[in-house]
Enzyme design. Structure first.
Site, PDB file in Angstrom:
ATOM      1  N   HIS A 193       1.702   4.626  -2.830  1.00 37.37           N
ATOM      2  CA  HIS A 193       1.852   6.111  -2.265  1.00 37.37           C
ATOM      3  C   HIS A 193       3.089   6.682  -2.939  1.00 37.37           C
ATOM      4  O   HIS A 193       3.373   7.758  -3.748  1.00 37.37           O
ATOM      5  CB  HIS A 193       1.656   6.435  -0.903  1.00 37.37           C
ATOM      6  CG  HIS A 193       0.237   6.197  -0.541  1.00 37.37           C
ATOM      7  ND1 HIS A 193      -0.733   6.738  -1.041  1.00 37.37           N
ATOM      8  CD2 HIS A 193      -0.186   5.467   0.612  1.00 37.37           C
ATOM      9  CE1 HIS A 193      -1.864   6.481  -0.318  1.00 37.37           C
ATOM     10  NE2 HIS A 193      -1.388   5.464   0.629  1.00 37.37           N
ATOM     11  N   HIS A 218       0.874  -1.124  -0.144  1.00 34.80           N
ATOM     12  CA  HIS A 218       0.079  -0.003  -0.139  1.00 34.80           C
ATOM     13  C   HIS A 218       0.775   1.219   0.134  1.00 34.80           C
ATOM     14  O   HIS A 218       0.557   2.195  -0.788  1.00 34.80           O
ATOM     15  CB  HIS A 218      -0.832  -0.091   1.246  1.00 34.80           C
ATOM     16  CG  HIS A 218      -1.797   1.201   1.487  1.00 34.80           C
ATOM     17  ND1 HIS A 218      -2.914   1.012   1.449  1.00 34.80           N
ATOM     18  CD2 HIS A 218      -1.262   2.535   1.811  1.00 34.80           C
ATOM     19  CE1 HIS A 218      -3.623   2.387   1.562  1.00 34.80           C
ATOM     20  NE2 HIS A 218      -2.701   2.819   1.910  1.00 34.80           N
ATOM     21  N   GLU A 219       1.668   1.399   0.930  1.00 33.81           N
ATOM     22  CA  GLU A 219       2.834   2.373   1.108  1.00 33.81           C
ATOM     23  C   GLU A 219       3.606   2.607  -0.143  1.00 33.81           C
ATOM     24  O   GLU A 219       3.965   3.885  -0.433  1.00 33.81           O
ATOM     25  CB  GLU A 219       3.806   2.288   2.381  1.00 33.81           C
ATOM     26  CG  GLU A 219       2.764   2.201   3.537  1.00 33.81           C
ATOM     27  CD  GLU A 219       1.791   3.338   3.587  1.00 33.81           C
ATOM     28  OE1 GLU A 219       1.875   4.528   3.182  1.00 33.81           O
ATOM     29  OE2 GLU A 219       0.632   3.133   4.476  1.00 33.81           O
TER      30      GLU A 219
END
Length: 336
Positions: free
Chosen positions: A253, A249-250
């Site tokens: 980003h 997920h990170e």
């Protein structure tokens, strides 16, 4: 310059383009690697493109994510990405033709920084690091679900270091979650390696109660990278968030993706055309495949890595998200 902590993934209290252009973009050469040296781009202006974002657990105030970028910040980031894409097209490094799936693998050099307490407690093993990298690479290869779109990115560990420091271990953000505290910045500036094209992963206790957070491209190099809770890694104790998907997920980003619920039901949402709109409410923490919280066509993307569901629920990126990540990589990371 503002350094807002990006995608916070759930506190442990329990929880650019509209792709019209990107959908037609492809690499003009056989691919790229983290060690390549493209023509340097002018440093981006000091603006809100430095924001980062985090992943939080179920139970945040009001249910909704407390750390998404604002609509104005998202527009600013997209404008910067569009400028970089225009530059790449003008230089011939990017064309309006080509199939993303046909491109050569892009291997991103990854530095892992494990921070423990002074007595050595709180660390993770090399085996956990290897398992975490397997999770990340499976997600980016598109092998985690039949509906998952494969991307060209792969991540290779080129260095692991271990630091014993009580202050650094209890990693914190400011009370409003908009920045890192003094100790966190001190740790990053001491440990960071490589350039904007290299991924730095910091593993700590996260005293602020977060699963993790990351920086978007464009901020101070020494603060760039992603931070994950040690217990969110495979084999950790942060169930149901201990299968390693916080890191995936990170990285999304870090490569320019917003949450799927960015902007809620309002256009342009997460700025990716093939992820249906998703209301930013308590629903984001659950894996209800029947959820259809916005009028726009399509059920909520509850299985998307950029949503907030439990780890067992998250298993895919879309083609549009992968194209955005490729554009971000070429324009704002490998090109810097």
């Amino acid at each position: 310059m503002r350094h807002l902590v990006s995608a916070v993934r759930r506190p442990l209290t329990q929880g650019l383009l509209g792709l019209t252009l990107l959908a037609t973009l492809g690499l003009s050469s056989a691919g790229a690697s983290a060690t390549a040296s493209p023509t340097p781009a002018a440093a981006p202006e000091c603006d809100d493109s430095t924001i980062s974002t985090a992943r939080a657990m179920r139970g945040t105030p009001g249910g909704e994510d407390f750390n998404s970028v604002t609509a104005a910040e998202a527009r600013s980031m997209d404008a910067d990405l569009q400028r970089q894409i225009d530059r790449l097209i003008a230089s011939g490094k990017l064309t309006k033709q080509g199939d993303l799936k046909s491109q050569t693998t892009v291997t991103i050099r990854t530095y892992v920084h494990i921070i423990t307490k002074k007595n050595g407690k709180g660390g993770v093993t090399d085996q956990q690091v290897a398992q975490q990298m397997d999770v990340i690479n499976a997600g980016y290869a598109g092998s985690t679900a039949d509906e998952a779109a494969p991307s060209p990115f792969r991540f290779e560990v080129v260095g692991i270091d271990r630091t014993r420091n009580d202050a650094w271990y209890d990693w914190n953000l400011t009370p409003d979650f908009t920045d890192e505290d003094v100790e966190a910045k001190e740790a990053k500036r001491a440990l960071h390696q490589g350039g904007y094209a290299d991924l730095n992963v910091y593993i700590a206790g996260l005293g602020s109660g977060l699963l993790g957070y990351a920086t978007f491209p464009g901020g101070e190099l020494a603060l760039d990278g992603l931070v994950i809770l040690n217990e969110s890694m495979p084999g950790g104790s942060a169930a149901p968030y201990n299968l390693g998907d916080t890191a995936t997920h990170e990285i999304g980003h870090w490569l320019g993706l917003f949450h799927t619920f960015e902007g809620g039901c309002s256009e342009p949402g997460d700025h990716v055309s093939d992820t249906p709109a998703q209301l930013d409410g308590d629903n984001i923490f659950f894996c209800n495949e029947a959820d259809d919280t916005c009028p726009k066509a399509g059920l909520d993307p509850v299985h998307n890595f950029m949503s907030y569901g439990d780890d067992f629920c998250l298993d895919r990126f879309t083609e549009g998200q992968n194209r955005r990540q490729v554009a971000t990589w070429l324009g704002q990371r490998a090109g810097r």
